[in-house]
Scaffold this motif. Structure first.
Motif, mmCIF file in Angstrom:
data_model
loop_
_atom_site.group_PDB
_atom_site.id
_atom_site.type_symbol
_atom_site.label_atom_id
_atom_site.label_comp_id
_atom_site.label_asym_id
_atom_site.label_seq_id
_atom_site.Cartn_x
_atom_site.Cartn_y
_atom_site.Cartn_z
ATOM 1 N N ALA A 82 0.853 -1.182 0.000
ATOM 2 C CA ALA A 82 0.000 0.000 0.000
ATOM 3 C C ALA A 82 0.891 1.235 0.000
ATOM 4 N N ALA A 83 0.258 2.391 -0.166
ATOM 5 C CA ALA A 83 0.996 3.642 -0.051
ATOM 6 C C ALA A 83 1.562 3.755 1.358
ATOM 7 N N VAL A 84 2.651 4.493 1.488
ATOM 8 C CA VAL A 84 3.327 4.585 2.775
ATOM 9 C C VAL A 84 2.475 5.329 3.803
ATOM 10 N N SER A 85 1.846 6.448 3.393
ATOM 11 C CA SER A 85 1.026 7.196 4.348
ATOM 12 C C SER A 85 -0.431 7.236 3.893
ATOM 13 N N ASP A 86 -1.325 7.017 4.841
ATOM 14 C CA ASP A 86 -2.772 7.074 4.641
ATOM 15 C C ASP A 86 -3.240 6.304 3.392
ATOM 16 N N PRO A 87 -2.961 5.028 3.327
ATOM 17 C CA PRO A 87 -3.323 4.269 2.119
ATOM 18 C C PRO A 87 -4.832 4.181 1.901
ATOM 19 N N GLN A 88 -5.253 4.369 0.661
ATOM 20 C CA GLN A 88 -6.664 4.255 0.292
ATOM 21 C C GLN A 88 -6.939 2.949 -0.460
ATOM 22 N N VAL A 89 -5.858 2.355 -0.968
ATOM 23 C CA VAL A 89 -5.967 1.135 -1.769
ATOM 24 C C VAL A 89 -4.943 0.126 -1.254
ATOM 25 N N PHE A 90 -5.367 -1.134 -1.181
ATOM 26 C CA PHE A 90 -4.488 -2.203 -0.709
ATOM 27 C C PHE A 90 -4.345 -3.248 -1.804
ATOM 28 N N ASN A 91 -3.123 -3.555 -2.158
ATOM 29 C CA ASN A 91 -2.864 -4.571 -3.179
ATOM 30 C C ASN A 91 -2.653 -5.918 -2.490
ATOM 31 N N ILE A 92 -3.723 -6.688 -2.460
ATOM 32 C CA ILE A 92 -3.702 -7.966 -1.740
ATOM 33 C C ILE A 92 -2.965 -9.015 -2.561
ATOM 34 N N ARG A 93 -2.123 -9.795 -1.890
ATOM 35 C CA ARG A 93 -1.395 -10.878 -2.559
ATOM 36 C C ARG A 93 -2.344 -12.042 -2.756
ATOM 37 N N VAL A 94 -2.616 -12.351 -4.001
ATOM 38 C CA VAL A 94 -3.691 -13.285 -4.346
ATOM 39 C C VAL A 94 -3.441 -14.705 -3.805
ATOM 40 N N GLY A 95 -2.173 -15.066 -3.664
ATOM 41 C CA GLY A 95 -1.853 -16.394 -3.130
ATOM 42 C C GLY A 95 -2.324 -16.613 -1.708
#
Ligand SMILES: [Zn+2]
Ligand SMILES: [Zn+2]
Length: 133
Positions: A82-95
């Motif tokens: 995610a972004a370092v500060s105040d993330p709005q989006v999370f890139n989930i590891r699909v595995g």
């Protein structure tokens, strides 16, 4: 689509709402190193649609684009970036998702640093279980 999952040891779990059309592969060299593999498969979830249980360890990658990498402090499973500060989006590891069989990647990024053999997996010798070589 609703998904849920977690790390290998069960210390970190999550549920999320994602669009399966947004599942993608990243071939960048950071993803190769951080996954310990040839590429990484992720899907994005908005902040409101991502619910995490447990406390992941967050490490900020210093090289390239600064990203916060979240992983289980007990077993090391990568959970999201995610972004370092105040993330709005999370890139989930699909595995890490229980529904991973349904989450087929639709796009591939950073193909310029992709290992050339990833285009030719079909030609490799295959074993139904543990390989013997
Ligand atoms: Zn764990
Ligand atoms: Zn990457």
């Amino acid at each position: 689509m609703k998904i849920d999952g977690g790390c290998h040891c069960g210390n970190i779990t999550y549920s999320a709402e994602i669009d399966p059309e947004e599942v993608g592969i990243c071939h960048c060299t950071d993803c190769q190193t951080l996954s310990g593999s040839a590429f990484r498969t992720s899907v994005r979830a908005n902040k409101e649609a991502f619910h995490l249980q447990g406390q992941p360890k967050i490490k900020t990658a210093e090289s390239g684009a600064k990203r916060a990498q979240a992983f289980c402090p007990e077993c090391g499973t990568p959970i999201y970036s995610a972004a370092v500060s105040d993330p709005q989006v999370f890139n989930i590891r699909v595995g890490t998702a229980r529904q991973r069989a349904e989450l087929r990647p639709k796009t591939r990024g950073w193909c310029r640093s992709a290992r050339d053999w990833v285009n030719d997996l079909q030609s490799l010798r295959q074993f139904p279980k543990q390989r013997t070589v």
